[in-house]
Enzyme design. Structure first.
Site, PDB file in Angstrom:
ATOM      1  N   ASN A  56      17.707 133.877   9.199  1.00  0.00           N
ATOM      2  CA  ASN A  56      16.413 134.441   9.593  1.00  0.00           C
ATOM      3  C   ASN A  56      16.513 135.962   9.622  1.00  0.00           C
ATOM      4  OD1 ASN A  56      17.259 135.297  12.343  1.00  0.00           O
ATOM      5  ND2 ASN A  56      17.589 133.092  12.575  1.00  0.00           N
ATOM      6  N   LYS A  70      28.684 125.692  -5.952  1.00  0.00           N
ATOM      7  CA  LYS A  70      27.292 126.128  -6.109  1.00  0.00           C
ATOM      8  C   LYS A  70      26.501 124.973  -6.743  1.00  0.00           C
ATOM      9  CE  LYS A  70      24.538 129.602  -8.416  1.00  0.00           C
ATOM     10  NZ  LYS A  70      24.514 130.575  -9.488  1.00  0.00           N
ATOM     11  N   LYS A  88      13.764 125.020  29.596  1.00  0.00           N
ATOM     12  CA  LYS A  88      15.210 125.298  29.561  1.00  0.00           C
ATOM     13  C   LYS A  88      15.771 125.619  30.946  1.00  0.00           C
ATOM     14  CE  LYS A  88      15.269 126.544  24.676  1.00  0.00           C
ATOM     15  NZ  LYS A  88      15.952 127.200  23.567  1.00  0.00           N
TER      16      LYS A  88
HETATM   17  O1  C5P Z   1      13.467 127.433  21.601  1.00  0.00           O
HETATM   18  P1  C5P Z   1      13.697 128.794  21.094  1.00  0.00           P
HETATM   19  O2  C5P Z   1      14.618 128.825  19.910  1.00  0.00           O
HETATM   20  O3  C5P Z   1      12.514 129.640  20.851  1.00  0.00           O
HETATM   21  O4  C5P Z   1      14.460 129.500  22.335  1.00  0.00           O
HETATM   22  C1  C5P Z   1      14.894 130.766  22.270  1.00  0.00           C
HETATM   23  C2  C5P Z   1      16.064 130.947  23.194  1.00  0.00           C
HETATM   24  O5  C5P Z   1      16.975 129.870  23.081  1.00  0.00           O
HETATM   25  C3  C5P Z   1      16.843 132.166  22.814  1.00  0.00           C
HETATM   26  O6  C5P Z   1      17.360 132.724  24.003  1.00  0.00           O
HETATM   27  C4  C5P Z   1      17.937 131.628  21.911  1.00  0.00           C
HETATM   28  O7  C5P Z   1      19.075 132.462  21.916  1.00  0.00           O
HETATM   29  C5  C5P Z   1      18.209 130.288  22.530  1.00  0.00           C
HETATM   30  N1  C5P Z   1      18.629 129.249  21.558  1.00  0.00           N
HETATM   31  C6  C5P Z   1      19.913 128.745  21.598  1.00  0.00           C
HETATM   32  N2  C5P Z   1      20.288 127.754  20.725  1.00  0.00           N
HETATM   33  C7  C5P Z   1      19.426 127.271  19.815  1.00  0.00           C
HETATM   34  C8  C5P Z   1      18.121 127.785  19.751  1.00  0.00           C
HETATM   35  C9  C5P Z   1      17.744 128.772  20.629  1.00  0.00           C
HETATM   36  O8  C5P Z   1      20.704 129.188  22.416  1.00  0.00           O
HETATM   37  N3  C5P Z   1      19.822 126.324  18.989  1.00  0.00           N
END
Ligand code: C5P
Length: 408
Positions: free
Chosen positions: A218, A297, A349
């Site tokens: 990303n 690849k 969370k």
């Molecule tokens: O659910 P979302 O991805 O928007 O949540 C964002 C938060 O969760 C951020 O703090 C990100 O670092 C954390 N996150 C994580 N592991 C993931 C996805 C998001 O720790 N697989």
């Protein structure tokens, strides 16, 4: 305290630094140092010894600081005619960079025979010195004795580093680089609200391989996570930064663990989590990874192909769900309905604090606005450089963290 539902003003106090230059080749690095210090909001007043003027031009320092450079003890431009007193009264700190062996000897013995040495003796503010000299001058017992005296007088010695020297030798005595000194000076000015705390920070994107050369990632630049790690360090915390692939220099005195994928990041966080008091999850962790990957690849065929994705572990949810979790802070980059989505995420969370921003405004940028969500409500931090925003966030974390501790 940051109050409920209110736009914060956060006006940082102007910080004034007297930057003293003494004679050394490293004086050329101070031009960049001034630029970085001023970018960080410091007012810089340059003072040069006559030897310094042989290495770098007064006009250069004058143009960069926007102020006349002072070189003479009895400068007619200073209203009271006493630059040594006026300057030390107005300064929050004095930094000598480069500090020659000769100047260090003068400081150690209280010699005051020019403007810079006199104002150091007359100061009532902290003094920092960044030594710069040839390896043998550095190793000389007299220099080391003088530095010990300065340290025991409460002077902060920054560096030096080791490496190639102007004289052609290699060894200790190189002045630290401008960006290292700028970071140390900024850090010096920050209140130590996290002194003694251990903080784990994740930053950057993750990269989920599909085959040998392709993957899912990303647009996260890692700038916010690195700024948070740096601000925590400035506030006195012991910081470990778990970083996805980014092109950013490691913050000074922060241990960086480099990872590629979300699973790597999860493993590194689990390994480092043991001693963390605070976990700040800034990383834009990829939600999915390819279900199967190819070491070769994948060849183009002209046919449609389907990529099957498997969910990645949620690292933050794991940390917040531990039996004895650290103080967990989440980040959320949303493209719409920022407030509803962010607060819902915080509750799901089980986080005491979540910082949210609009992805389109924040990703890759050097500035962002942030909204903090906690049990007390919502707090808007208006647009500012990420370095400043990270300091505001660290102040808020320190406040909530202290309140979360059981009474002694
Ligand atoms: O659910 P979302 O991805 O928007 O949540 C964002 C938060 O969760 C951020 O703090 C990100 O670092 C954390 N996150 C994580 N592991 C993931 C996805 C998001 O720790 N697989």
């Amino acid at each position: 305290m940051i109050s409920r539902d209110r736009t914060e003003t956060f006006l940082p106090q102007p910080r004034c630094l007297v930057l003293g230059l003494t004679g050394g080749v490293a004086a050329y690095k101070t031009a960049e140092l001034v630029r970085l210090l001023m970018q960080d909001g410091l007012e810089v007043q340059a003072v040069m010894t006559s030897a310094a003027c042989r290495f770098v031009g007064v006009a250069t320092l004058q143009a960069l600081t926007g102020k006349p450079v002072l070189t003479e003890l009895w400068d007619p431009g200073v209203p009271t005619g006493m630059a040594h007193i006026d300057l030390s009264r107005n300064a929050n700190a004095i930094l000598i960079a480069p500090a020659s062996a000769d100047f260090i000897a003068k400081l150690a013995h209280g010699v005051a025979d020019d403007l810079l040495s006199t104002l150091c003796l007359a100061r009532d503010c902290p003094l920092l010195v960044a030594p710069a000299m040839n390896r043998q001058m550095w190793e000389n017992a007299a220099t080391q004795r003088n530095l010990d005296m300065l340290r025991s007088d409460g002077v902060t010695v920054l560096g030096p580093g080791s490496g190639a020297q102007a004289c052609g030798e290699t060894g200790m005595g190189r002045m630290l680089e401008a960006h290292e000194l700028a970071e140390m000076v900024s850090s010096f000015f920050q209140p130590k609200v996290l002194r003694g705390k251990r903080m784990l920070v994740t930053a950057g994107p993750t990269y989920e391989a599909i085959d040998a050369v392709r993957g899912i990632t990303n647009l996260s630049s890692g700038k916010m996570g690195y700024a948070v790690a740096r601000a925590a360090r400035e506030a006195g915390a012991d910081v470990i930064l778990v970083s996805g692939p980014v092109c950013l220099p490691a913050p000074a005195t922060v241990r960086v663990v480099r990872v590629i994928s979300a699973e790597d990041m999860f493993a590194a966080v689990q390994k480092e989590m043991g001693h963390a008091d605070i976990f700040v999850s800034v990383a834009a962790v990829a939600d999915y990874r390819a279900k199967s990957t190819s070491k070769q690849k994948t060849k183009k065929t002209g046919h449609e192909i389907t990529l099957e994705l498997a969910p990645n572990p949620d690292i933050l949810e794991y940390a917040a769900g531990l039996p004895l979790p650290p103080f967990c802070v989440g980040f959320a980059a949303e493209t719409e309905d920022l407030e509803e989505n962010a607060e819902a995420k915080r509750r799901k969370k089980k986080l005491p604090l979540l910082a949210a921003n609009l992805a389109q405004d924040a990703i890759g940028s050097d500035e962002c606005a942030l909204t903090l969500f906690d049990e007390a409500g919502r707090h808007h931090l208006p647009k500012a450089p990420k370095s400043e925003q990270a300091r505001r966030l660290i102040d808020h974390i320190a406040l909530l963290y202290d309140r979360s501790l059981p009474p002694p």
